[in-house]
Scaffold this motif. Structure first.
Motif: not given
Length: 87
Positions: A29-34, A36-48
């Motif tokens: 996940v690349w850096t983006m607005r504020g 938000e990229w960290k939140a996206n990465a956490r969500l993907i990492a929690a998928a399993p």
């Protein structure tokens, strides 16, 4: 349907966060607005964990009340990981 890479997954890195399993990089996940990229990465990492929690909660197999309570605890833990509230 193919099986996904086994969890747990975790985030690694700072600029352009990686989502990794024990052996492989799953996504980046690349850096983006504020932040938000960290939140996206956490969500993907929690998928399993999120998938497993939902599968257990939706299971029609008989369970004791203790097993049901444990399933809800696992679901809450997966949500906490996805939202960054995990300690």
């Amino acid at each position: 349907m193919s099986k996904h890479t086994p969890g747990p997954w975790h985030t690694a890195g700072e600029q352009g966060v990686q989502i990794r399993s024990a052996k492989d990089q799953i996504a980046k996940v690349w850096t983006m607005r504020g932040n938000e990229w960290k939140a996206n990465a956490r969500l993907i990492a929690a998928a399993p964990e999120l998938l497993e929690a939902l599968e257990r909660l939706c299971s029609k197999q008989p369970r004791t009340s203790q097993q049901i309570d444990a399933d809800w605890d696992n679901a809450r833990a997966a949500i906490a990981k996805a939202t960054g509230e995990q300690q």
